[in-house]
Design an enzyme around this catalytic site. Structure first.
Site, PDB file in Angstrom:
ATOM      1  N   ARG A   1     106.925  51.768 -31.417  1.00  0.00           N
ATOM      2  CA  ARG A   1     106.177  51.029 -30.174  1.00  0.00           C
ATOM      3  C   ARG A   1     107.118  51.015 -29.382  1.00  0.00           C
ATOM      4  O   ARG A   1     108.102  49.838 -29.410  1.00  0.00           O
ATOM      5  CB  ARG A   1     104.813  50.014 -30.614  1.00  0.00           C
ATOM      6  CG  ARG A   1     103.986  49.785 -31.313  1.00  0.00           C
ATOM      7  CD  ARG A   1     103.316  48.857 -31.420  1.00  0.00           C
ATOM      8  NE  ARG A   1     102.716  49.105 -32.247  1.00  0.00           N
ATOM      9  CZ  ARG A   1     100.725  49.812 -32.874  1.00  0.00           C
ATOM     10  NH1 ARG A   1     100.827  50.680 -31.894  1.00  0.00           N
ATOM     11  NH2 ARG A   1     100.388  50.043 -33.481  1.00  0.00           N
TER      12      ARG A   1
ATOM     13  N   GLY B   1     103.700  52.112 -24.943  1.00  0.00           N
ATOM     14  CA  GLY B   1     103.165  52.628 -25.283  1.00  0.00           C
ATOM     15  C   GLY B   1     103.221  52.684 -26.220  1.00  0.00           C
ATOM     16  O   GLY B   1     104.302  52.427 -27.242  1.00  0.00           O
TER      17      GLY B   1
ATOM     18  N   ASP C   1     118.557  51.918 -18.784  1.00  0.00           N
ATOM     19  CA  ASP C   1     118.134  51.576 -19.820  1.00  0.00           C
ATOM     20  C   ASP C   1     119.232  51.343 -20.998  1.00  0.00           C
ATOM     21  O   ASP C   1     118.202  51.998 -22.565  1.00  0.00           O
ATOM     22  CB  ASP C   1     116.016  51.652 -20.285  1.00  0.00           C
ATOM     23  CG  ASP C   1     116.056  50.164 -20.834  1.00  0.00           C
ATOM     24  OD1 ASP C   1     116.217  49.343 -21.039  1.00  0.00           O
ATOM     25  OD2 ASP C   1     114.695  51.000 -21.592  1.00  0.00           O
TER      26      ASP C   1
END
Ligand code: NAG
Ligand code: NAG
Ligand code: NAG
Ligand code: NAG
Ligand code: NAG
Ligand code: NAG
Ligand code: NAG
Length: 917
Positions: A636, A640, A754
């Site tokens: 997850r 989503g 990220d």
């Protein structure tokens, strides 16, 4: 005698410059003044005073208030001073932001001086509070002393010190005349502030014992402390000052008192006790420093008592010797310092008394960044600066200690979208009523502590999926929105819910039975039809009110509107190069959508596909087949779920289905497809295909069965033990290779944005690959050094400099990667809520250990199985990678180089029989 009168009668308070001139020092080494900052509040020009100290006007340190100059006559001579007054500052802090970065000492002295002297002719001296950093230090009351002078010793923890004045009800307008910052000698007062920089000192007394010729300060004291003349502190008037010229070896006195202060003492020639009594204005903890210097030709011995308790018995003071004694007294309202005769001449040369003030814990940097991101999304100036919780909470916020627990943004236009509150993990109350929200309720899923949520008076239309995780929710107010459709079952999971207000929406249908319980009050009036039994509804609809079929918003089907909508995204992304390529993609996507009806589009799509490095375009049907109707969830993500799939050719794939249907979501989807289809590297997860159909955003990646580094480090299946140091090094090297390729091997350069351990995936052979390029950013041109952008990323990994400047460089990835290295070393997550607050943040917690070169923080499970030098190298590169200042951080290539060295060393260590794990 009150403390304020005490200040009042000190000449230094009233005529600082005059006095220094009187001391008659005329030679100044300018270098000695380094670290001095002297601000003339309300002053108009710089000037140098008679001590050769440079004073500067305050306008570059403060942005509000009125400047004025006042003349007054006192003691027959006229004086002039400047002041700054802060009118209409009720309910606000008005702050000076003082640069303290240049001051190399770890403690600084901050000396504000407040004058009123009836400057406004109203005869109403003001009272207000003063704060330093996160601490409220004192209440200034100019009615009891004018001027009022404070001195603080503050541990430097930041580059900037906020010094704030807080108006109090009926207190009048805060005023200030000057602010001085001085360095404190290294090592001084350490036992007072303690080792954790969580205490500051407020000066109550600093007495030059046995001297009555006025105050002494700079240049006699090269740190410019003010040493006040001796007063009648003892009720018994027994002592005399003497003044003997003598040189001392002062190197053991870290406080570095001026020699002239040590050259006088108060002593007692008779058989008796020498005592000082210091009145204190409040109960509290006090820190006392006593200075002794053997200025008499004979030695003496005496006991030292504070409030009757012996702190030193039979203290022997020899001539030529200088010594300091420290003592802390808890919860006292006055101090009686007694020197009790044993054999001749109890004496003391100087005394300092400080009130110890606790510095409240700062709010975590994660919370602050989350709030700043929300601040940006409002597009308003909410006056949010410095610490959110201390000394007083920001507007719209409430705190418990250093945790932000309530946020009230009602009446602020949030421009349609609920901002990401995801990092405000402690939030209990969130009030977003009347904030112009539209569409789906989203971005709230991680607020697991949330008890009250007020979303009333917006134009929200659907429930979204977040309610399934808001398990603590007690009050949910959705009245006066445009909610459509039925109430989802997931609300039934909210076991603690006791008020659900759905009034005045467009909901209809049967309410889930799970909501039908006594403890829950549901308000439903003003909807199309809403009840627990369907018969009620049918009746109502029979009265001529047809039940509205819920409308699902679908992408506008028309060609032009699709195009225009995408154009907005392009504008938002900004880079011209990017825009061109994206336009290509969009045109392509559009053509792809039209394929069914247009044969020639097929050929054009093929051409476009070649330009996109043959990334496969898959239909939703194909995806459904590949994933066996989304059967197996393997992960997850933030946007989503990820499912396991199998392509017709048998290849296993990870299928990432995104729920996020915001503009931002579409942005990052296209961004990722675009980037991934042009970068190919063995350490970057490759994109096998994608699907972009009405509201479906699906990415298909190669499947990596080894899971993420996060799973492997912290997973419950205790895989952790299998991650030996050499394996960790290999993983780090792989990931570093991937990132280095993005930074310098690919063209254009790409910043990942990220980097985190959950975005590093492993294959069956423990080869690591970097994934998730949803937030990645291209650097438009080779010569551009940075990209200015809205801050995004993951809490715990976010580069603080990027956060504060919004300028994104490759060094932001280096920072995040440094955090990953720390995780590998320490075996713990970047943010944790266990242990003491000091250890919540991995970087802050680990850095001191790493810099000191100690290995206490190394993951327990690595114990005895690593080579020290290998670990030391990685620790040192990791601590450089997480430097605050981006320019101090190494490049990814340099990090990679060090990791390779560390790997070889560890390899040799194991080969030579080091314990294999
Ligand atoms: C501060 O200055 C403003 C204009 O600059 C003036 O209107 C106001 O009266 C001044 N306030 C005080 C308290 O002097
Ligand atoms: C701080 O140091 C820098 C360079 O060392 C210098 O340019 C700057 O003027 C200094 N600032 C202050 C306030 O002393
Ligand atoms: C001063 O005292 C220190 C120890 O406290 C000693 O190491 C140093 O040599 C002394 N200096 C002189 C000049 O005597
Ligand atoms: C201060 O303490 C000494 C010794 O404990 C005592 O004799 C003296 O009376 C005290 N003075 C006051 C003012 O309390
Ligand atoms: C919503 O906010 C606007 C302005 O911020 C205000 O005028 C209006 O009265 C508010 N409405 C409600 C229902 O609070
Ligand atoms: C939510 O805000 C509205 C508007 O101010 C208010 O009327 C309502 O009482 C609030 N709901 C709760 C549960 O406090
Ligand atoms: C301290 O003072 C000297 C000189 O006045 C006396 O000789 C000592 O007896 C006295 N000591 C005490 C304990 O009173």
């Amino acid at each position: 005698m009150g403390i304020n009168e005490y200040f009042h009668c000190l000449p230094i308070s009233c005529f600082p410059f005059l006095l220094i001139a009187l001391l008659g020092f005329s030679t100044f080494a300018f270098a000695e003044q380094s670290g001095f900052l002297s601000i003339s509040c309300g002053g108009t020009a710089s000037f140098t005073d008679s001590s050769n100290i440079l004073w500067v006007p305050d306008d570059s340190y403060v942005s509000t208030g009125n400047a004025t100059t006042v003349n007054f006559i006192e003691g027959g001579s006229s004086s002039q001073f400047s002041l700054r007054v802060f009118p209409h500052s009720h309910d606000r802090r008005t702050c000076y932001r003082l640069p303290v970065k240049n001051i190399s000492s770890s403690l600084i002295l901050v000396r504000p001086r407040f004058y009123y002297k009836n400057y406004d002719g109203l005869g109403k001296p003001p009272a207000f509070r003063v704060s330093l950093g996160t601490s409220t230090t004192t209440t200034v009351n100019l009615a009891s002393s004018d001027p009022w002078v404070e001195e603080f010793i503050w541990p430097v923890t930041k580059d900037t010190l906020p010094f704030c004045l807080h108006a109090i009800p009926d207190g009048g307008f805060p005023v200030i005349s000057s602010l001085e910052i001085r360095p404190i000698p290294p090592g001084a007062y350490e036992s007072g502030v303690g080792p954790y920089t969580n205490k500051l000192l407020r000066k109550r007394y600093r007495v030059n014992c046995g001297y009555n010729g006025g105050s002494i300060r700079y240049p006699s004291d090269s740190f410019d402390r003010v040493w006040d003349a001796d007063q009648n502190f003892s009720p018994s008037h027994l002592s005399k000052g003497i003044n003997v010229q003598r040189e001392f070896n002062l190197s053991s006195l870290k406080e570095t008192p001026p020699l002239s202060v040590l050259q006088s003492a108060r002593f007692l020639a008779r058989k008796n006790n020498l005592a000082y009594n210091f009145p204190l204005d409040k109960l509290g903890d006090y820190y006392i420093v006593l200075y002794f210097a053997g200025i008499l030709p004979i030695s003496s011995s005496f006991d030292i008592l504070i409030n009757g308790g012996v702190v030193r018995s039979n203290f022997i003071l020899n001539s030529f010797k200088a010594i300091t004694i420290f003592s802390t007294r808890e919860d006292v309202s006055s101090l009686n310092i007694t020197f009790r005769n044993i054999s001749f001449y109890p004496q003391v040369n100087a005394i300092e008394v400080y009130e110890i003030i606790e510095i409240p814990l700062e709010t975590s940097s994660t919370t602050v960044s989350a709030l700043q991101v929300i601040h940006q999304s409002t597009g308003m100036d909410l006056g949010w600066q410095d610490d959110p919780c201390s000394p007083t909470p920001w507007k719209h916020i409430q705190c418990e200690g250093s945790l932000v627990t309530s946020l009230y943004l009602s009446g602020i236009n949030l421009r349609a979208i609920i901002p990401t509150f995801g990092d405000l993990l402690d939030l209990k109350t969130l009030d977003l009523h009347n904030t112009s929200l539209t569409g789906e309720i989203q971005n709230l899923g991680s607020l697991q502590e949330l008890k009250q949520l007020n979303l009333s008076f917006n134009q929200l239309t659907s429930f979204g999926s977040d309610f399934s995780t808001l398990v603590r929710l007690q009050i949910l107010d959705l009245q006066n929105n445009s909610m459509q459709g039925t109430v989802p079952d997931s609300l039934g999971n909210l076991k603690e819910l006791h008020l659900l207000n759905l009034e005045n929406n467009r909901l209809h249908g049967v309410l889930p039975q799970s909501l039908n319980r006594e403890s829950l009050e549901i308000r439903t009036s003003g909807n199309l039809c809403l009840a627990f039994s369907s018969s009620t509804c049918n009746d109502e609809s029979a009265t001529g009110n047809p039940i509205e079929i819920p409308q699902v918003t679908i992408f506008p089907p028309k060609k032009h509107s699709v195009y225009r909508r995408r154009a907005v995204i392009i504008g938002a992304i900004g880079g011209a190069v990017c825009a061109l390529i994206l336009t290509g993609l969009l045109a392509f996507i559009f053509k792809r959508k039209k394929k069914r009806t247009d044969d020639t589009a097929q050929t054009r799509a093929t051409i476009d596909m070649r330009n996109w490095n043959a990334t496969r375009v898959l239909s939703y049907k194909e995806i459904k087949a590949a994933t066996n109707n989304f059967k197996e969830v393997i992960g997850r993500g933030s946007f989503g779920s990820v499912y396991l799939g199998k392509l017709p050719d048998g290849k296993l794939v990870a299928v990432k289905v995104r729920f996020d249907q915001t503009q931002l979501g579409a942005d990052s989807f296209i961004n990722e497809v675009h980037l991934l289809s042009q970068v190919h590297h063995q350490n970057l997860v490759s994109l096998e295909g994608f699907c972009y159909e009405s509201k479906k955003q699906i990415l298909v990646y190669e499947y990596l069965p080894g899971g993420s580094l996060t799973d492997n480090l912290y997973g419950s299946n205790s895989k952790k033990l299998t991650l030996s140091w050499i394996r960790r090094l290999k993983i780090a090297i792989d990931a570093a290779k991937g990132l280095d390729y993005l930074h310098s091997g690919s063209n254009p350069r790409i910043i990942h944005r990220d980097v985190k351990s959950s975005n590093i995936l492993l294959d069956t052979n423990m080869n690591a690959k970097v994934c998730d390029f949803g937030l990645s950013k291209q650097v438009p041109q080779a010569e551009t050094s940075h990209v200015t952008t809205v801050v995004k990323g993951t809490a715990g990994y976010l580069d603080p400099e990027y956060y504060s400047t919004q300028q994104l460089t490759e060094k932001s990835d280096v920072y995040s990667f440094g955090v990953v290295l720390l995780e590998l070393i320490c075996g713990r997550e970047p943010l944790s809520r266990t242990g003491c607050p000091d250890s919540y943040n991995l970087v802050l917690w680990a850095k001191p250990y790493l810099q000191a070169g100690t290995f206490e923080i190394v993951d327990e499970s690595l114990k005895g199985s690593y080579d020290m030098e290998s670990m030391r190298k990685v620790a040192s590169i990791a601590s450089r990678a997480v430097e605050r200042d981006a320019s101090e951080r190494p490049t990814m290539a340099a990090v990679l180089g060090v990791l390779k060295d560390a790997y070889s060393i560890q390899f040799a260590f194991l080969a030579s029989g080091g314990h294999l794990s």
